[in-house]
Design an enzyme around this catalytic site. Structure first.
Site, PDB file in Angstrom:
ATOM      1  N   PHE A  11     -53.990 -25.800  -8.189  1.00 30.85           N
ATOM      2  CA  PHE A  11     -52.585 -25.989  -8.547  1.00 30.85           C
ATOM      3  C   PHE A  11     -52.057 -27.341  -8.040  1.00 30.85           C
ATOM      4  O   PHE A  11     -51.688 -28.218  -8.835  1.00 30.85           O
ATOM      5  CB  PHE A  11     -51.815 -24.784  -7.997  1.00 30.85           C
ATOM      6  CG  PHE A  11     -50.355 -24.961  -7.779  1.00 30.85           C
ATOM      7  CD1 PHE A  11     -49.550 -25.527  -8.762  1.00 30.85           C
ATOM      8  CD2 PHE A  11     -49.761 -24.521  -6.595  1.00 30.85           C
ATOM      9  CE1 PHE A  11     -48.182 -25.674  -8.560  1.00 30.85           C
ATOM     10  CE2 PHE A  11     -48.405 -24.660  -6.392  1.00 30.85           C
ATOM     11  CZ  PHE A  11     -47.616 -25.240  -7.367  1.00 30.85           C
ATOM     12  N   ILE A  12     -52.072 -27.552  -6.734  1.00 31.99           N
ATOM     13  CA  ILE A  12     -51.521 -28.798  -6.190  1.00 31.99           C
ATOM     14  C   ILE A  12     -52.492 -29.956  -6.453  1.00 31.99           C
ATOM     15  O   ILE A  12     -52.079 -31.060  -6.833  1.00 31.99           O
ATOM     16  CB  ILE A  12     -51.238 -28.676  -4.669  1.00 31.99           C
ATOM     17  CG1 ILE A  12     -50.345 -27.462  -4.394  1.00 31.99           C
ATOM     18  CG2 ILE A  12     -50.604 -29.955  -4.127  1.00 31.99           C
ATOM     19  CD1 ILE A  12     -50.140 -27.147  -2.913  1.00 31.99           C
ATOM     20  N   ASP A  31     -64.439 -29.419  -6.829  1.00 33.30           N
ATOM     21  CA  ASP A  31     -63.871 -28.060  -6.886  1.00 33.30           C
ATOM     22  C   ASP A  31     -64.990 -27.061  -7.181  1.00 33.30           C
ATOM     23  O   ASP A  31     -65.904 -27.362  -7.944  1.00 33.30           O
ATOM     24  CB  ASP A  31     -62.809 -27.984  -7.987  1.00 33.30           C
ATOM     25  CG  ASP A  31     -61.760 -26.921  -7.706  1.00 33.30           C
ATOM     26  OD1 ASP A  31     -60.590 -27.292  -7.475  1.00 33.30           O
ATOM     27  OD2 ASP A  31     -62.120 -25.714  -7.691  1.00 33.30           O
ATOM     28  N   ASN A  32     -64.908 -25.896  -6.568  1.00 38.30           N
ATOM     29  CA  ASN A  32     -65.926 -24.869  -6.853  1.00 38.30           C
ATOM     30  C   ASN A  32     -65.416 -23.837  -7.868  1.00 38.30           C
ATOM     31  O   ASN A  32     -66.100 -22.862  -8.158  1.00 38.30           O
ATOM     32  CB  ASN A  32     -66.389 -24.167  -5.568  1.00 38.30           C
ATOM     33  CG  ASN A  32     -65.306 -23.301  -4.954  1.00 38.30           C
ATOM     34  OD1 ASN A  32     -64.174 -23.261  -5.442  1.00 38.30           O
ATOM     35  ND2 ASN A  32     -65.632 -22.598  -3.897  1.00 38.30           N
ATOM     36  N   ALA A  78     -58.951 -28.483  -0.708  1.00 34.07           N
ATOM     37  CA  ALA A  78     -59.759 -27.288  -0.985  1.00 34.07           C
ATOM     38  C   ALA A  78     -59.589 -26.294   0.153  1.00 34.07           C
ATOM     39  O   ALA A  78     -59.633 -26.666   1.328  1.00 34.07           O
ATOM     40  CB  ALA A  78     -61.227 -27.669  -1.126  1.00 34.07           C
ATOM     41  N   SER A 121     -50.401 -25.962   6.349  1.00 39.04           N
ATOM     42  CA  SER A 121     -49.457 -24.945   5.878  1.00 39.04           C
ATOM     43  C   SER A 121     -48.321 -24.699   6.864  1.00 39.04           C
ATOM     44  O   SER A 121     -48.550 -24.592   8.074  1.00 39.04           O
ATOM     45  CB  SER A 121     -50.216 -23.640   5.658  1.00 39.04           C
ATOM     46  OG  SER A 121     -49.301 -22.595   5.448  1.00 39.04           O
ATOM     47  N   TYR A 145     -55.165 -16.468   7.388  1.00 41.84           N
ATOM     48  CA  TYR A 145     -54.951 -17.640   6.517  1.00 41.84           C
ATOM     49  C   TYR A 145     -54.230 -18.735   7.307  1.00 41.84           C
ATOM     50  O   TYR A 145     -54.680 -19.885   7.374  1.00 41.84           O
ATOM     51  CB  TYR A 145     -54.145 -17.264   5.258  1.00 41.84           C
ATOM     52  CG  TYR A 145     -53.567 -18.487   4.581  1.00 41.84           C
ATOM     53  CD1 TYR A 145     -54.406 -19.402   3.948  1.00 41.84           C
ATOM     54  CD2 TYR A 145     -52.192 -18.755   4.626  1.00 41.84           C
ATOM     55  CE1 TYR A 145     -53.885 -20.563   3.374  1.00 41.84           C
ATOM     56  CE2 TYR A 145     -51.676 -19.902   4.062  1.00 41.84           C
ATOM     57  CZ  TYR A 145     -52.520 -20.802   3.434  1.00 41.84           C
ATOM     58  OH  TYR A 145     -51.999 -21.948   2.890  1.00 41.84           O
ATOM     59  N   VAL A 189     -44.579 -15.704  -4.954  1.00 46.01           N
ATOM     60  CA  VAL A 189     -43.510 -14.991  -5.657  1.00 46.01           C
ATOM     61  C   VAL A 189     -43.314 -15.455  -7.109  1.00 46.01           C
ATOM     62  O   VAL A 189     -43.039 -14.634  -7.989  1.00 46.01           O
ATOM     63  CB  VAL A 189     -42.193 -15.086  -4.843  1.00 46.01           C
ATOM     64  CG1 VAL A 189     -41.689 -16.526  -4.729  1.00 46.01           C
ATOM     65  CG2 VAL A 189     -41.123 -14.191  -5.421  1.00 46.01           C
ATOM     66  N   ARG A 265     -41.996  -7.022   4.391  1.00 46.51           N
ATOM     67  CA  ARG A 265     -43.397  -7.132   4.785  1.00 46.51           C
ATOM     68  C   ARG A 265     -43.508  -7.660   6.216  1.00 46.51           C
ATOM     69  O   ARG A 265     -42.751  -8.551   6.628  1.00 46.51           O
ATOM     70  CB  ARG A 265     -44.111  -8.076   3.824  1.00 46.51           C
ATOM     71  CG  ARG A 265     -43.715  -7.785   2.391  1.00 46.51           C
ATOM     72  CD  ARG A 265     -44.426  -8.595   1.375  1.00 46.51           C
ATOM     73  NE  ARG A 265     -44.150 -10.020   1.369  1.00 46.51           N
ATOM     74  CZ  ARG A 265     -44.481 -10.810   0.346  1.00 46.51           C
ATOM     75  NH1 ARG A 265     -45.084 -10.306  -0.720  1.00 46.51           N
ATOM     76  NH2 ARG A 265     -44.223 -12.096   0.386  1.00 46.51           N
TER      77      ARG A 265
HETATM   78  N1  UDP Z   1     -41.267 -12.000  -2.570  1.00 44.63           N
HETATM   79  C1  UDP Z   1     -40.582 -11.020  -3.261  1.00 44.63           C
HETATM   80  N2  UDP Z   1     -41.263 -10.243  -4.143  1.00 44.63           N
HETATM   81  C2  UDP Z   1     -42.597 -10.378  -4.391  1.00 44.63           C
HETATM   82  C3  UDP Z   1     -43.286 -11.408  -3.691  1.00 44.63           C
HETATM   83  C4  UDP Z   1     -42.594 -12.182  -2.781  1.00 44.63           C
HETATM   84  O1  UDP Z   1     -39.366 -10.837  -3.072  1.00 44.63           O
HETATM   85  O2  UDP Z   1     -43.157  -9.621  -5.193  1.00 44.63           O
HETATM   86  C5  UDP Z   1     -40.556 -12.834  -1.576  1.00 44.63           C
HETATM   87  C6  UDP Z   1     -41.125 -12.749  -0.166  1.00 44.63           C
HETATM   88  O3  UDP Z   1     -40.511 -11.727   0.583  1.00 44.63           O
HETATM   89  C7  UDP Z   1     -40.802 -14.104   0.418  1.00 44.63           C
HETATM   90  C8  UDP Z   1     -40.713 -15.021  -0.793  1.00 44.63           C
HETATM   91  O4  UDP Z   1     -40.670 -14.180  -1.959  1.00 44.63           O
HETATM   92  O5  UDP Z   1     -39.538 -14.075   1.034  1.00 44.63           O
HETATM   93  C9  UDP Z   1     -41.891 -15.955  -0.922  1.00 44.63           C
HETATM   94  O6  UDP Z   1     -43.063 -15.187  -0.877  1.00 44.63           O
HETATM   95  P1  UDP Z   1     -44.469 -15.865  -1.075  1.00 44.63           P
HETATM   96  O7  UDP Z   1     -45.493 -14.812  -0.873  1.00 44.63           O
HETATM   97  O8  UDP Z   1     -44.445 -16.627  -2.338  1.00 44.63           O
HETATM   98  O9  UDP Z   1     -44.493 -16.943   0.106  1.00 44.63           O
HETATM   99  P2  UDP Z   1     -44.463 -16.745   1.701  1.00 44.63           P
HETATM  100  O10 UDP Z   1     -43.891 -15.396   2.012  1.00 44.63           O
HETATM  101  O11 UDP Z   1     -45.878 -16.884   2.135  1.00 44.63           O
HETATM  102  O12 UDP Z   1     -43.582 -17.818   2.204  1.00 44.63           O
END
Ligand code: UDP
Length: 341
Positions: A11-12, A31-32, A78, A121, A145, A189, A265
């Site tokens: 992607f990036i 890239d693999n 990568a 990250s 990760y 998301v 989560r």
């Molecule tokens: N999120 C959501 N619904 C989903 C997936 C993610 O509301 O089905 C929210 C999640 O709680 C977070 C944000 O979207 O606040 C970004 O999530 P993502 O997994 O993209 O990135 P990260 O949480 O690793 O920053």
């Protein structure tokens, strides 16, 4: 320059390859194709300045081939992303994100590269206490990760210190944009929501949707990598963020449609928001794509998510079971973390 982009079909990486080609550089893409896609680089392959090396950063021969004849700039993108598979297969994440980075560094040393820029990250910060979050903030990875990406960064900065490698690191905050992944694990998301929109399903909003993310548009991220390569900054890590943070509810408002709520989560901060003072001062880099504009670009390309997996509350619950099982005790940590202000 001859630039090598590891993960260049991702992607990036593919956006970065495009940018470097436009600037007149020779681009080698290694890239693999584990998560990278041919379609991401299809148009680039018509450019005589672009060459593809299909190979793995865990494999010495692949790396030697990609470096053969000399490389000036290395962009090391990568790596393996996603939280759940990193909890389930930490060894693989270590092999790719840590050992793979070590391999790239060693090969870069032998090749005497002029610059190496590492894609780190923002998840390394864990639950930040300060918003916007400066680079000096405590590092506190919450899952393998984040840990392995941070270990990769430590290697890069150590190589800068010990071996005088002209290397630096960029800590990326929630990168989004066209070509973001449409297959595989439950993840970022945007892919989840765009597939839900295409299928007329409600958006699975986590918690109350008031959590915010520093969503940074991918072409701005590519320009940060380019600026980093052109700079003389060595041995430092710089945040790359949008200069703002947006709630999931705001995202839903821009996308339009119904909502269904799913549980909050563990291991996730309520806010990510980069302090970008340092990158502005050191690289004179600033983001150019507003959130509204970026979301508009995603919507214009929404057909790309036609074949993306459709996630629903039940399949998400199943896919994230290990996540909740392993990190479930983090509520305490979350509730004591600082609030965005
Ligand atoms: N999120 C959501 N619904 C989903 C997936 C993610 O509301 O089905 C929210 C999640 O709680 C977070 C944000 O979207 O606040 C970004 O999530 P993502 O997994 O993209 O990135 P990260 O949480 O690793 O920053």
């Amino acid at each position: 320059m001859i630039a090598l982009v590891t993960g260049g079909a991702g992607f990036i990486g593919s956006h970065l390859c495009e940018r470097l080609l436009t600037a007149g550089h020779q681009v080698r893409c290694l890239d693999n194709f584990s998560t990278g896609r041919q379609s991401n680089i299809a148009t680039l392959q018509n450019n005589p300045a672009f060459s593809l090396f299909e190979g793995d950063i865990r494999d010495a021969e692949s790396l030697e081939e990609a470096f053969n004849g000399g490389v000036d700039w290395v962009f090391h993108l990568a790596g393996l992303a996603d939280i759940v598979p990193s909890i389930e297969s930490p060894e693989t994440y270590f092999e790719v994100n840590v050992q793979g980075t070590l391999n790239v560094l060693q090969q870069s040393r032998r090749a005497g590269v002029k610059r190496l820029v590492y894609a780190a990250s923002s998840s390394s910060y864990g639950f930040p206490e300060k918003f916007p979050t400066p680079e000096e903030s405590p590092i506190d990875p919450q899952y393998p990760y984040a840990l392995t990406k941070y270990m990769g960064e430590e290697l890069v900065l150590h190589w800068a210190k010990v071996y005088n490698m002209p290397a630096m690191s960029l800590r990326l905050f929630n990168v989004y944009g066209t070509r973001s992944r449409t297959t595989g694990a439950y993840g970022a998301v945007f892919g989840v929501f765009l597939a839900q929109k295409l299928n007329g399903k409600p958006y699975t909003v986590v918690g109350d949707g008031e959590q915010t993310r520093d969503f940074t548009y991918v072409t701005d991220v590519a320009s940060a990598f380019h600026a980093a390569a052109e700079s003389g900054i060595v041995g430092e890590a710089l945040n790359v963020g949008s200069g703002d943070h947006q709630s999931i509810n705001r995202l839903v408002q821009l996308l339009g449609g119904e909502i269904t709520y799913i549980p909050k989560r563990p291991g996730e901060p309520d806010c990510t928001f980069a302090d970008t003072t340092k990158i502005l001062a050191k690289l004179d880099w600033r983001p150019t794509i507003s959130f509204e504009e970026g979301v508009g670009k995603m919507l214009a390309a929404i057909e790309d998510w036609r074949d993306a997996p459709l996630w629903e509350p039940a399949s998400i619950a199943k896919a994230t079971k290990t996540w909740f099982d392993c990190l479930g005790d983090d509520e305490q940590a979350q509730s004591t973390a600082g609030d965005a202000s």
